[in-house]
Design a protein around this motif. Structure first.
Motif, PDB file in Angstrom:
ATOM      1  N   HIS A 102       0.806  -1.213   0.000  1.00  0.00           N
ATOM      2  CA  HIS A 102       0.000   0.000   0.000  1.00  0.00           C
ATOM      3  C   HIS A 102       0.842   1.267   0.000  1.00  0.00           C
ATOM      4  CE1 HIS A 102      -3.517  -2.451   0.552  1.00  0.00           C
ATOM      5  NE2 HIS A 102      -2.970  -3.031   1.610  1.00  0.00           N
ATOM      6  N   SER A 103       2.109   1.142  -0.331  1.00  0.00           N
ATOM      7  CA  SER A 103       3.004   2.294  -0.340  1.00  0.00           C
ATOM      8  C   SER A 103       2.669   3.225  -1.499  1.00  0.00           C
ATOM      9  CB  SER A 103       4.459   1.820  -0.479  1.00  0.00           C
ATOM     10  OG  SER A 103       5.320   2.923  -0.596  1.00  0.00           O
ATOM     11  N   TYR A 104       2.961   4.502  -1.307  1.00  0.00           N
ATOM     12  CA  TYR A 104       2.760   5.429  -2.418  1.00  0.00           C
ATOM     13  C   TYR A 104       3.988   5.483  -3.312  1.00  0.00           C
ATOM     14  CZ  TYR A 104       5.142   8.563   0.859  1.00  0.00           C
ATOM     15  OH  TYR A 104       6.020   9.105   1.748  1.00  0.00           O
ATOM     16  N   PHE A 105       5.061   4.766  -2.950  1.00  0.00           N
ATOM     17  CA  PHE A 105       6.219   4.621  -3.827  1.00  0.00           C
ATOM     18  C   PHE A 105       5.973   3.462  -4.778  1.00  0.00           C
ATOM     19  CE2 PHE A 105       8.578   6.494  -0.132  1.00  0.00           C
ATOM     20  CZ  PHE A 105       8.919   7.673  -0.772  1.00  0.00           C
ATOM     21  N   ALA A 106       6.004   3.727  -6.048  1.00  0.00           N
ATOM     22  CA  ALA A 106       5.766   2.679  -7.044  1.00  0.00           C
ATOM     23  C   ALA A 106       6.846   1.595  -6.970  1.00  0.00           C
ATOM     24  CB  ALA A 106       5.725   3.286  -8.440  1.00  0.00           C
ATOM     25  N   LEU A 107       8.054   1.977  -6.570  1.00  0.00           N
ATOM     26  CA  LEU A 107       9.139   1.010  -6.485  1.00  0.00           C
ATOM     27  C   LEU A 107       8.860  -0.059  -5.426  1.00  0.00           C
ATOM     28  CD1 LEU A 107      11.973   0.364  -7.561  1.00  0.00           C
ATOM     29  CD2 LEU A 107      12.892   1.709  -5.690  1.00  0.00           C
ATOM     30  N   LEU A 108       8.323   0.344  -4.280  1.00  0.00           N
ATOM     31  CA  LEU A 108       7.995  -0.630  -3.235  1.00  0.00           C
ATOM     32  C   LEU A 108       6.813  -1.504  -3.644  1.00  0.00           C
ATOM     33  CD1 LEU A 108       8.465   1.430   0.046  1.00  0.00           C
ATOM     34  CD2 LEU A 108       9.971  -0.301  -0.928  1.00  0.00           C
ATOM     35  N   GLN A 109       5.842  -0.915  -4.335  1.00  0.00           N
ATOM     36  CA  GLN A 109       4.720  -1.712  -4.832  1.00  0.00           C
ATOM     37  C   GLN A 109       5.208  -2.741  -5.851  1.00  0.00           C
ATOM     38  OE1 GLN A 109       1.808   0.982  -6.395  1.00  0.00           O
ATOM     39  NE2 GLN A 109       1.142   1.660  -4.368  1.00  0.00           N
ATOM     40  N   THR A 110       6.130  -2.340  -6.707  1.00  0.00           N
ATOM     41  CA  THR A 110       6.693  -3.251  -7.701  1.00  0.00           C
ATOM     42  C   THR A 110       7.475  -4.371  -7.021  1.00  0.00           C
ATOM     43  OG1 THR A 110       6.846  -1.436  -9.279  1.00  0.00           O
ATOM     44  CG2 THR A 110       8.166  -3.389  -9.744  1.00  0.00           C
ATOM     45  N   ALA A 111       8.228  -4.025  -5.968  1.00  0.00           N
ATOM     46  CA  ALA A 111       8.979  -5.037  -5.220  1.00  0.00           C
ATOM     47  C   ALA A 111       8.024  -6.052  -4.597  1.00  0.00           C
ATOM     48  CB  ALA A 111       9.837  -4.374  -4.141  1.00  0.00           C
TER      49      ALA A 111
END
Length: 168
Positions: free
Chosen positions: A128-137
């Protein structure tokens, strides 16, 4: 001995030790693991959290399913394109490194020492992060684990799926 001589001697000794440590390179070799590093331990920690409810309840069957899934994960990584393998290995290296953990999870505690609830919280934060990189991870790890788990035919019964029969 005066103070100046003591400080100069301490500085020279510290510099000599630092130089010696910097120049010393122990000769050891790590066992060759084939094409890449094996992340069985890291995935072994994440599997029970990511497959919560899907793994069998009996301990021996659960261990067998985890080992079979770890083998399938290694095989799945081997067939990924080189760019995706590189990105995945960068993520996994960061998860094994304390500085990487600090950047990704705001916590330096190794994943092995975290409780399942802490790991679940970490993954949900990524999800649920607003960082796309963490969502992708999160999505990359989740898809890799799920695809590897359900690639094994013995796990299809949990989905109430049976292999289609061509000829009866």
């Amino acid at each position: 001995m005066n103070r100046r001589t003591f400080l100069l001697g301490a500085f020279a000794g510290t510099a000599a030790i630092a130089l010696g440590v910097n120049l010393y390179s122990p000769e050891f070799s790590l066992p060759d693991e084939g094409e890449g590093k094996d992340y069985r331990l890291l995935f072994g920690v994440l599997l029970p959290v990511m497959l919560d409810g899907a793994l069998p309840d009996v301990a021996t069957h659960k261990l067998a399913a985890q080992n079979r899934t770890l083998d399938a994960i290694k095989h799945s990584i081997d067939v990924l394109p080189d760019e995706q393998q590189t990105e995945l290995f960068e993520l996994l290296d960061m998860l094994e490194n304390r500085l990487g953990l600090l950047l990704l999870t705001s916590n330096m505690t190794p994943l092995l020492m975290r409780s399942p609830s802490e790991l679940t919280q970490m993954l949900e934060t990524w999800r649920h992060s607003y960082f796309a990189l963490l969502q992708t991870a999160y999505l990359g790890l989740r898809e890799l684990v799920m695809a590897s788990y359900y690639a094994c035919p013995e796990h299809w019964s949990r989905l109430h799926y049976a292999k289609p029969e061509l000829f009866k």
